[in-house]
Design a protein around this motif. Structure first.
Motif, PDB file in Angstrom:
ATOM      1  N   VAL A 119      -0.684   9.056  -4.349  1.00 13.74           N
ATOM      2  CA  VAL A 119      -1.532  10.145  -3.843  1.00 13.74           C
ATOM      3  C   VAL A 119      -0.710  11.422  -3.722  1.00 13.74           C
ATOM      4  O   VAL A 119      -1.176  12.508  -4.088  1.00 13.74           O
ATOM      5  CB  VAL A 119      -2.155   9.759  -2.485  1.00 13.74           C
ATOM      6  N   TYR A 120       0.520  11.312  -3.195  1.00 12.16           N
ATOM      7  CA  TYR A 120       1.396  12.476  -3.129  1.00 12.16           C
ATOM      8  C   TYR A 120       1.558  13.096  -4.523  1.00 12.16           C
ATOM      9  O   TYR A 120       1.391  14.303  -4.714  1.00 12.16           O
ATOM     10  CB  TYR A 120       2.797  12.093  -2.634  1.00 12.16           C
ATOM     11  N   SER A 130       4.285  12.794  18.000  1.00 12.50           N
ATOM     12  CA  SER A 130       2.862  13.102  17.894  1.00 12.50           C
ATOM     13  C   SER A 130       2.344  12.582  16.565  1.00 12.50           C
ATOM     14  O   SER A 130       3.099  12.464  15.588  1.00 12.50           O
ATOM     15  CB  SER A 130       2.621  14.615  17.996  1.00 12.50           C
ATOM     16  N   ALA A 131       1.049  12.233  16.530  1.00  9.04           N
ATOM     17  CA  ALA A 131       0.402  11.744  15.321  1.00  9.04           C
ATOM     18  C   ALA A 131      -0.674  12.742  14.912  1.00  9.04           C
ATOM     19  O   ALA A 131      -1.449  13.209  15.756  1.00  9.04           O
ATOM     20  CB  ALA A 131      -0.212  10.377  15.558  1.00  9.04           C
ATOM     21  N   HIS A 132      -0.696  13.073  13.629  1.00  8.24           N
ATOM     22  CA  HIS A 132      -1.627  14.069  13.106  1.00  8.24           C
ATOM     23  C   HIS A 132      -2.404  13.491  11.933  1.00  8.24           C
ATOM     24  O   HIS A 132      -1.836  12.752  11.108  1.00  8.24           O
ATOM     25  CB  HIS A 132      -0.875  15.319  12.620  1.00  8.24           C
ATOM     26  N   GLU A 133      -3.671  13.856  11.827  1.00  9.65           N
ATOM     27  CA  GLU A 133      -4.422  13.567  10.615  1.00  9.65           C
ATOM     28  C   GLU A 133      -3.924  14.476   9.501  1.00  9.65           C
ATOM     29  O   GLU A 133      -3.413  15.566   9.761  1.00  9.65           O
ATOM     30  CB  GLU A 133      -5.916  13.808  10.845  1.00  9.65           C
ATOM     31  N   LEU A 134      -4.049  14.010   8.282  1.00 10.78           N
ATOM     32  CA  LEU A 134      -3.679  14.815   7.124  1.00 10.78           C
ATOM     33  C   LEU A 134      -4.943  15.374   6.481  1.00 10.78           C
ATOM     34  O   LEU A 134      -6.005  14.755   6.514  1.00 10.78           O
ATOM     35  CB  LEU A 134      -2.904  13.968   6.109  1.00 10.78           C
ATOM     36  N   GLN A 135      -4.820  16.571   5.904  1.00 10.45           N
ATOM     37  CA  GLN A 135      -5.915  17.164   5.141  1.00 10.45           C
ATOM     38  C   GLN A 135      -5.429  17.506   3.740  1.00 10.45           C
ATOM     39  O   GLN A 135      -4.471  18.273   3.600  1.00 10.45           O
ATOM     40  CB  GLN A 135      -6.421  18.435   5.835  1.00 10.45           C
ATOM     41  N   PRO A 136      -6.058  16.949   2.677  1.00 12.05           N
ATOM     42  CA  PRO A 136      -7.129  15.958   2.779  1.00 12.05           C
ATOM     43  C   PRO A 136      -6.588  14.613   3.268  1.00 12.05           C
ATOM     44  O   PRO A 136      -5.421  14.301   3.074  1.00 12.05           O
ATOM     45  CB  PRO A 136      -7.641  15.867   1.355  1.00 12.05           C
ATOM     46  N   ALA A 137      -7.466  13.847   3.904  1.00 13.95           N
ATOM     47  CA  ALA A 137      -7.053  12.569   4.466  1.00 13.95           C
ATOM     48  C   ALA A 137      -6.767  11.562   3.361  1.00 13.95           C
ATOM     49  O   ALA A 137      -7.428  11.562   2.320  1.00 13.95           O
ATOM     50  CB  ALA A 137      -8.135  12.031   5.395  1.00 13.95           C
ATOM     51  N   LEU A 138      -5.764  10.727   3.580  1.00  9.85           N
ATOM     52  CA  LEU A 138      -5.502   9.623   2.662  1.00  9.85           C
ATOM     53  C   LEU A 138      -6.531   8.524   2.904  1.00  9.85           C
ATOM     54  O   LEU A 138      -6.970   8.323   4.035  1.00  9.85           O
ATOM     55  CB  LEU A 138      -4.101   9.046   2.880  1.00  9.85           C
ATOM     56  N   ALA A 139      -6.899   7.839   1.848  1.00  5.43           N
ATOM     57  CA  ALA A 139      -7.788   6.696   2.026  1.00  5.43           C
ATOM     58  C   ALA A 139      -7.079   5.659   2.898  1.00  5.43           C
ATOM     59  O   ALA A 139      -5.883   5.403   2.730  1.00  5.43           O
ATOM     60  CB  ALA A 139      -8.155   6.089   0.680  1.00  5.43           C
ATOM     61  N   PRO A 140      -7.768   5.077   3.861  1.00  2.00           N
ATOM     62  CA  PRO A 140      -7.108   4.096   4.741  1.00  2.00           C
ATOM     63  C   PRO A 140      -6.677   2.856   3.968  1.00  2.00           C
ATOM     64  O   PRO A 140      -7.254   2.537   2.926  1.00  2.00           O
ATOM     65  CB  PRO A 140      -8.195   3.758   5.766  1.00  2.00           C
ATOM     66  N   ARG A 141      -5.673   2.191   4.471  1.00  3.11           N
ATOM     67  CA  ARG A 141      -5.324   0.911   3.861  1.00  3.11           C
ATOM     68  C   ARG A 141      -6.338  -0.118   4.345  1.00  3.11           C
ATOM     69  O   ARG A 141      -6.836  -0.057   5.477  1.00  3.11           O
ATOM     70  CB  ARG A 141      -3.894   0.485   4.187  1.00  3.11           C
ATOM     71  N   GLU A 142      -6.650  -1.059   3.497  1.00  2.93           N
ATOM     72  CA  GLU A 142      -7.633  -2.079   3.806  1.00  2.93           C
ATOM     73  C   GLU A 142      -6.919  -3.392   4.077  1.00  2.93           C
ATOM     74  O   GLU A 142      -6.154  -3.869   3.240  1.00  2.93           O
ATOM     75  CB  GLU A 142      -8.618  -2.240   2.647  1.00  2.93           C
ATOM     76  N   ILE A 143      -7.162  -3.964   5.234  1.00  2.38           N
ATOM     77  CA  ILE A 143      -6.505  -5.211   5.608  1.00  2.38           C
ATOM     78  C   ILE A 143      -7.490  -6.354   5.427  1.00  2.38           C
ATOM     79  O   ILE A 143      -8.617  -6.316   5.948  1.00  2.38           O
ATOM     80  CB  ILE A 143      -5.994  -5.159   7.050  1.00  2.38           C
ATOM     81  N   TYR A 144      -7.061  -7.354   4.661  1.00  5.62           N
ATOM     82  CA  TYR A 144      -7.901  -8.516   4.341  1.00  5.62           C
ATOM     83  C   TYR A 144      -7.268  -9.782   4.900  1.00  5.62           C
ATOM     84  O   TYR A 144      -6.040  -9.862   5.060  1.00  5.62           O
ATOM     85  CB  TYR A 144      -8.052  -8.671   2.826  1.00  5.62           C
ATOM     86  N   LEU A 145      -8.116 -10.748   5.150  1.00  2.00           N
ATOM     87  CA  LEU A 145      -7.671 -12.105   5.479  1.00  2.00           C
ATOM     88  C   LEU A 145      -8.210 -13.012   4.386  1.00  2.00           C
ATOM     89  O   LEU A 145      -9.419 -13.077   4.151  1.00  2.00           O
ATOM     90  CB  LEU A 145      -8.209 -12.534   6.844  1.00  2.00           C
ATOM     91  N   ALA A 146      -7.300 -13.687   3.675  1.00  2.00           N
ATOM     92  CA  ALA A 146      -7.684 -14.446   2.479  1.00  2.00           C
ATOM     93  C   ALA A 146      -7.289 -15.908   2.603  1.00  2.00           C
ATOM     94  O   ALA A 146      -6.444 -16.290   3.415  1.00  2.00           O
ATOM     95  CB  ALA A 146      -7.000 -13.834   1.249  1.00  2.00           C
ATOM     96  N   ASP A 180       0.812  -1.212   0.000  1.00  2.00           N
ATOM     97  CA  ASP A 180       0.000   0.000   0.000  1.00  2.00           C
ATOM     98  C   ASP A 180       0.848   1.264   0.000  1.00  2.00           C
ATOM     99  O   ASP A 180       0.340   2.352  -0.302  1.00  2.00           O
ATOM    100  CB  ASP A 180      -0.930   0.001   1.212  1.00  2.00           C
ATOM    101  N   GLN A 181       2.145   1.155   0.313  1.00  2.00           N
ATOM    102  CA  GLN A 181       3.011   2.335   0.280  1.00  2.00           C
ATOM    103  C   GLN A 181       3.075   2.926  -1.117  1.00  2.00           C
ATOM    104  O   GLN A 181       3.128   4.158  -1.281  1.00  2.00           O
ATOM    105  CB  GLN A 181       4.418   1.966   0.762  1.00  2.00           C
ATOM    106  N   ALA A 182       3.033   2.086  -2.132  1.00  8.59           N
ATOM    107  CA  ALA A 182       3.053   2.593  -3.512  1.00  8.59           C
ATOM    108  C   ALA A 182       1.821   3.450  -3.784  1.00  8.59           C
ATOM    109  O   ALA A 182       1.906   4.493  -4.454  1.00  8.59           O
ATOM    110  CB  ALA A 182       3.128   1.425  -4.490  1.00  8.59           C
ATOM    111  N   ARG A 183       0.666   3.020  -3.272  1.00  5.94           N
ATOM    112  CA  ARG A 183      -0.556   3.818  -3.463  1.00  5.94           C
ATOM    113  C   ARG A 183      -0.442   5.159  -2.764  1.00  5.94           C
ATOM    114  O   ARG A 183      -0.843   6.199  -3.304  1.00  5.94           O
ATOM    115  CB  ARG A 183      -1.769   3.057  -2.917  1.00  5.94           C
TER     116      ARG A 183
END
Length: 286
Positions: free
Chosen positions: A199-200, A245-261, A192-195
């Motif tokens: 966005v950047y 410290s942790a900060h939200e970004l504006q605009p927010a990045l879409a969250p990464r989606e974690i799946y179990l397959a 997901d780092q590539a995604r």
């Protein structure tokens, strides 16, 4: 030969008479006689000498051979039945593909509960950072994205935050444009780092990547050292720190989606099914 015939042979040999063997097995005496006759037909000879009267029957030489091997077969059958019952109850082995955040935050609770319920369960974990995961050879695999050609369930959405040294930014959200030209520590550009980096680019933001590492703790350590900022999924921030410290970004990045397959069209074991249930419960608590 039928296992029932061998069990009858064993009972008669142990009890000495067909009547006592019938009581032990819950058969009628005629049923025991029929079982022994069927066995003798299968092996081609008598397995008992029958002296008649109250005297106990005795194994023939052929009967001794059949009984010796028959007891081995009965023991194996009993062991197989026991293994099947334990498997159905949730024991056995499960192989799980994982990655750092899941290993550190989700799986400890899952593994602990599985081993509490089934101490003999054989759990194998395989951790790999890869851009193209596969469920082949594994019962289950975690990944931060959908897995091709597999059945899967979404576990959670993992939001991204900006990690900085405390005081570097005011409390609250930080504009995404603040990352333009900023020194940053980042994961390798896979998964997901590539995604995130796309966005950047789409936003016209070009940070200066000064270090890449697949180690989440390494990223956090370099941010703490002042080497740069980092954008990380919240699940990866498993190290509490008063100087970060942790900060939200504006605009927010879409969250990464974690799946179990898991492999498509494959029947899961009860143990693997229980891992899925416990993973959902653990993720819901997060």
């Amino acid at each position: 030969m039928d296992l029932r015939h061998l069990a009858t042979l064993d009972a008669v040999a142990a009890e000495g008479t067909f009547g006592k063997a019938a009581d032990r097995l819950g058969y009628t005496q005629s049923a025991v006689s029929q079982q022994v006759a069927a066995l003798e037909k299968a092996v081609g000879g008598a397995v008992f000498d029958r002296p008649g009267g109250p005297k106990p029957v005795r194994l023939t030489p052929l009967g001794e051979v059949v009984l010796a091997h028959g007891r081995e077969l009965l023991a194996r059958a009993a062991a197989t039945e026991d293994a099947v019952e334990r498997f159905k109850a949730g024991e056995g082995r499960v192989d799980i593909g994982t990655f750092q955040s899941v290993t550190n935050v989700i799986l400890p609770a899952v593994v602990r509960q599985i081993l509490t319920e089934h101490p003999a369960a054989d759990i194998r974990l395989f951790e790999e950072e890869t851009d193209e995961p596969s469920a082949d050879g594994l019962d289950l695999v975690f990944f931060d994205g959908r897995v091709k050609d597999a059945e899967q369930v979404k576990i959670l959405d993992d939001p991204y935050v900006l990690v900085a040294r405390r005081g570097q930014f005011p409390e609250g959200p930080v504009p995404l444009t603040a990352l333009h030209g900023a020194a940053m520590v980042a994961q390798p550009p896979i998964c997901d780092q590539a995604r995130v980096e796309r966005v950047y680019a789409d936003a016209g933001v070009a940070p200066l990547i000064v270090f890449r590492t697949a180690d989440n703790r390494g990223v956090i350590s370099m941010v703490r050292a002042g080497m740069g900022l980092a954008v990380m999924p919240r699940l990866a921030l498993d190290v509490a720190s008063d100087d970060l410290s942790a900060h939200e970004l504006q605009p927010a990045l879409a969250p990464r989606e974690i799946y179990l397959a898991w492999q498509a069209n494959r029947t899961l074991s009860p143990l693997a099914t229980r891992v899925i249930e416990l993973t959902k419960q653990t993720a819901a608590q997060l």
